[in-house]
Design an enzyme around this catalytic site. Structure first.
Site, PDB file in Angstrom:
ATOM      1  N   ASP A 154       0.934  -0.923  -0.045  1.00  0.00           N
ATOM      2  CA  ASP A 154       0.061  -0.021  -0.197  1.00  0.00           C
ATOM      3  C   ASP A 154       0.943   1.074  -0.150  1.00  0.00           C
ATOM      4  OD1 ASP A 154      -2.404   1.607   0.191  1.00  0.00           O
ATOM      5  OD2 ASP A 154      -2.257   1.779   2.325  1.00  0.00           O
ATOM      6  N   HIS A 155       0.631   2.170  -0.813  1.00  0.00           N
ATOM      7  CA  HIS A 155       1.437   3.363  -1.052  1.00  0.00           C
ATOM      8  C   HIS A 155       2.954   3.070  -1.203  1.00  0.00           C
ATOM      9  CE1 HIS A 155      -1.892   6.228  -0.785  1.00  0.00           C
ATOM     10  NE2 HIS A 155      -2.538   5.612   0.220  1.00  0.00           N
ATOM     11  N   GLU A 183      -1.534   5.674  -8.520  1.00  0.00           N
ATOM     12  CA  GLU A 183      -2.587   6.719  -8.049  1.00  0.00           C
ATOM     13  C   GLU A 183      -2.437   8.024  -8.800  1.00  0.00           C
ATOM     14  OE1 GLU A 183      -3.305   9.374  -3.932  1.00  0.00           O
ATOM     15  OE2 GLU A 183      -2.989   7.319  -3.662  1.00  0.00           O
ATOM     16  N   HIS A 224      -9.294   5.028  -1.864  1.00  0.00           N
ATOM     17  CA  HIS A 224      -8.498   5.205  -0.552  1.00  0.00           C
ATOM     18  C   HIS A 224      -9.353   5.916   0.399  1.00  0.00           C
ATOM     19  CE1 HIS A 224      -4.313   3.874  -1.974  1.00  0.00           C
ATOM     20  NE2 HIS A 224      -5.408   3.359  -2.822  1.00  0.00           N
ATOM     21  N   ALA A 253     -11.297   5.075   2.935  1.00  0.00           N
ATOM     22  CA  ALA A 253     -12.802   4.878   3.177  1.00  0.00           C
ATOM     23  C   ALA A 253     -13.080   4.564   4.470  1.00  0.00           C
ATOM     24  CB  ALA A 253     -13.102   3.422   2.328  1.00  0.00           C
ATOM     25  N   SER A 254     -12.331   4.540   5.583  1.00  0.00           N
ATOM     26  CA  SER A 254     -12.706   4.248   7.057  1.00  0.00           C
ATOM     27  C   SER A 254     -13.613   5.590   7.290  1.00  0.00           C
ATOM     28  CB  SER A 254     -11.503   4.122   7.761  1.00  0.00           C
ATOM     29  OG  SER A 254     -11.068   2.902   7.556  1.00  0.00           O
ATOM     30  N   THR A 305      -7.887   2.461   9.134  1.00  0.00           N
ATOM     31  CA  THR A 305      -8.235   3.105  10.514  1.00  0.00           C
ATOM     32  C   THR A 305      -9.404   2.394  11.372  1.00  0.00           C
ATOM     33  OG1 THR A 305      -7.591   5.524   9.533  1.00  0.00           O
ATOM     34  CG2 THR A 305      -9.068   5.438  11.549  1.00  0.00           C
TER      35      THR A 305
END
Length: 283
Positions: free
Chosen positions: A81-82, A133, A207, A209-210, A232
């Protein structure tokens, strides 16, 4: 079973649902994700940020995820991720990742295309899927920080150009979400999402989305989002259950009696997201 990211997201794109991408940093989080996936008969993406790599160690976290995923009865991908550091992306490729993200979104468009295209060429040569991205997601996640007020929405024409020239497998776009806890209710640009999906016809990633309301998540999925990142919410579930346990029994010291219930709390969050994303029963 351990599979590539595009194996999961190609099916999701064709059938109109989203696969949850859940961040892990240790054994218990990974167990929670895998157990949830098996109970829900759902595919899952287990992802590790660059901060997670530093915390757990790349070889250690690779061994944990790959061992549990290989033994699982449902398809699971291991994703970076990232990945802002090219060297970290290469290390993940060498250590068994089946999906990587090259995040060069802070760079000008042409440089982002150049960097991402290079990673795509290498990763595809190894049979690994690639996410990238375009646009900036607000908030903070590990070493990626974007001020919400400066967060740039993804331009549909630029997204089309980027996808075409890089050959990336799935694309993260900015439509108003943010990393970390929200200070207010997020306002998602669904018209932008719809236009980008219609132009690209490829798996789209959401991204931050929490904390986004369930109705908005379901609408985003209906408009073509196929990978949704969650971190999160899982962390908060862990912390909340931990505080409860220590308050209930100040004498508890056995890690199993502490981490076990925390794992169950995280698992319930993962399961709820799988229901929300429409991936239940899709394995």
């Amino acid at each position: 079973m351990l599979v590539t990211g595009i194996e999961l997201l190609k099916k999701a794109n064709e059938e109109g649902y989203a696969v949850g991408a859940f961040n892990t940093n240790n054994l218990e989080i990974t167990q929670a994700i895998v157990e949830a996936a098996e109970e829900m008969k759902s595919p899952a993406i287990i992802q590790v940020s660059e901060g997670g790599l530093k915390y757990a160690g790349i070889e250690t976290i690779s061994a944990i995820v790959r061992t549990l995923a290989t033994k699982a009865s449902v398809p699971i991908a291991l994703h970076l991720d990232h990945g802002t550091d090219f060297n970290n992306v290469m290390k993940c490729l060498r250590n068994g990742w089946t999906s990587v993200m090259m995040d060069a979104s802070k760079l000008p468009l042409e440089k982002n295309i150049e960097v991402t295209k290079n990673v795509v060429t290498i990763a595809h040569g190894m049979g690994v899927s690639v996410e990238a991205e375009i646009g900036k997601i607000g908030g903070t996640e590990d070493n990626v920080t974007v001020d919400e007020r400066e967060a740039a929405m993804t331009d549909p024409d630029e997204a089309y150009k980027f996808a075409k020239e890089t050959g990336v497998d799935y694309l993260a776009i900015s439509i108003g979400t943010a990393h970390g806890p929200y200070k207010g209710e997020p306002k998602l640009d669904f018209d932008r999402l719809k236009k980008i999906k219609e132009m690209l016809k490829m798996p789209i990633v959401l991204h931050g989305a929490s904390g986004v309301p369930e109705a908005d998540i379901r609408k985003a999925v209906s408009l073509g989002v196929n990978k949704i990142n969650i971190d999160t919410d899982i962390r908060q579930a862990f912390a909340a259950r931990l505080r409860e346990l220590l308050k209930e029994d100040e004498e508890v010291y056995d890690p199993r009696k502490i981490l076990g219930p925390c794992k169950e709390a995280m698992k319930e969050v993962v399961k709820s997201k799988m229901r929300m994303f429409g991936s239940e029963g899709r394995a």
